[in-house]
Enzyme design. Structure first.
Site, short mmCIF file in Angstrom:
data_model
loop_
_atom_site.label_atom_id
_atom_site.label_comp_id
_atom_site.label_asym_id
_atom_site.label_seq_id
_atom_site.Cartn_x
_atom_site.Cartn_y
_atom_site.Cartn_z
N GLN A 47 0.82 -1.21 0.00
CA GLN A 47 0.00 0.00 0.00
C GLN A 47 0.86 1.26 0.00
O GLN A 47 0.35 2.37 0.12
CB GLN A 47 -0.94 -0.01 1.21
CG GLN A 47 -1.95 -1.13 1.16
CD GLN A 47 -2.79 -1.22 2.43
OE1 GLN A 47 -2.61 -0.48 3.39
NE2 GLN A 47 -3.71 -2.17 2.43
N HIS A 115 -1.25 0.05 5.44
CA HIS A 115 -1.91 0.98 6.36
C HIS A 115 -1.07 2.22 6.68
O HIS A 115 -0.95 2.63 7.82
CB HIS A 115 -2.30 0.29 7.66
CG HIS A 115 -3.36 -0.75 7.50
ND1 HIS A 115 -4.12 -1.17 8.55
CD2 HIS A 115 -3.81 -1.44 6.42
CE1 HIS A 115 -4.96 -2.10 8.13
NE2 HIS A 115 -4.79 -2.27 6.83
#
Length: 179
Positions: A47, A115
């Protein structure tokens, strides 16, 4: 290619981040896309990568662009960063960023590439707001010794406003607005 965020320039053109580490300048009239150079190395994977982009509230006079990205640390650790630099546009549909100044870093850097969050915005009072993800560690949101899993509030230069709720505790804790 993998656009992550965008912001309008005063003239209607768009700055668009690409997760892999490119900043593009898109002309909404001609549909031409140029490149903005001068970004630091970006830790691209999972991510992570180049994230948000916003203009300083006084962009018209100072030309500051704020952007977030994932950076590598030591021993396979990573963390998000928010930096600012002055944007200079060129006549060929692109531009360049001047010397970047890091105004915030996620602390601590941890393993994994998820995250990060690192969304950024300016409030009506000119303060810089940053969301800092929990980095898939799941428990740091209540840990006051780090800024993972928090909403942070800073001055535009990265210093901490004296009216932040935890200002008196100093260090990373002073950045915290909510947890």
């Amino acid at each position: 290619n993998e656009p992550w965020a965008m912001t309008f320039l005063p003239d209607g053109r768009l700055l668009v981040t690409e997760k892999s580490g490119q900043l593009r300048l898109f002309n909404t009239v001609t549909n031409a896309t140029g490149t903005v150079s001068g970004l630091p190395a970006v830790a691209y994977g999972g991510q992570g990568g180049l994230g948000d982009v916003v203009l300083h509230p006084q962009y018209a006079s100072n030309r500051y662009v704020y952007y977030s990205y994932a950076e590598a640390g030591t021993s396979s650790t990573y963390g998000a960063v928010v930096a600012r630099a002055q944007l200079t546009l060129n006549g060929t549909g692109g531009g360049s960023l001047g010397a970047s100044q890091v105004v915030w870093r996620q602390s601590p850097k941890v393993g994994g590439q998820g995250h990060y969050s690192h969304r950024i915005a300016f409030g009506a009072d000119g303060k810089l707001w940053i969301t800092s993800g929990d980095r898939q560690q799941f428990t740091p949101a209540q840990d006051m010794t780090g800024n993972l899993g928090k909403v942070l509030r800073l001055n535009d230069d990265g210093t901490v406003p004296s009216d932040n709720p935890f200002f008196a505790q100093g260090g990373v804790t002073a950045q915290i607005w909510s947890l």
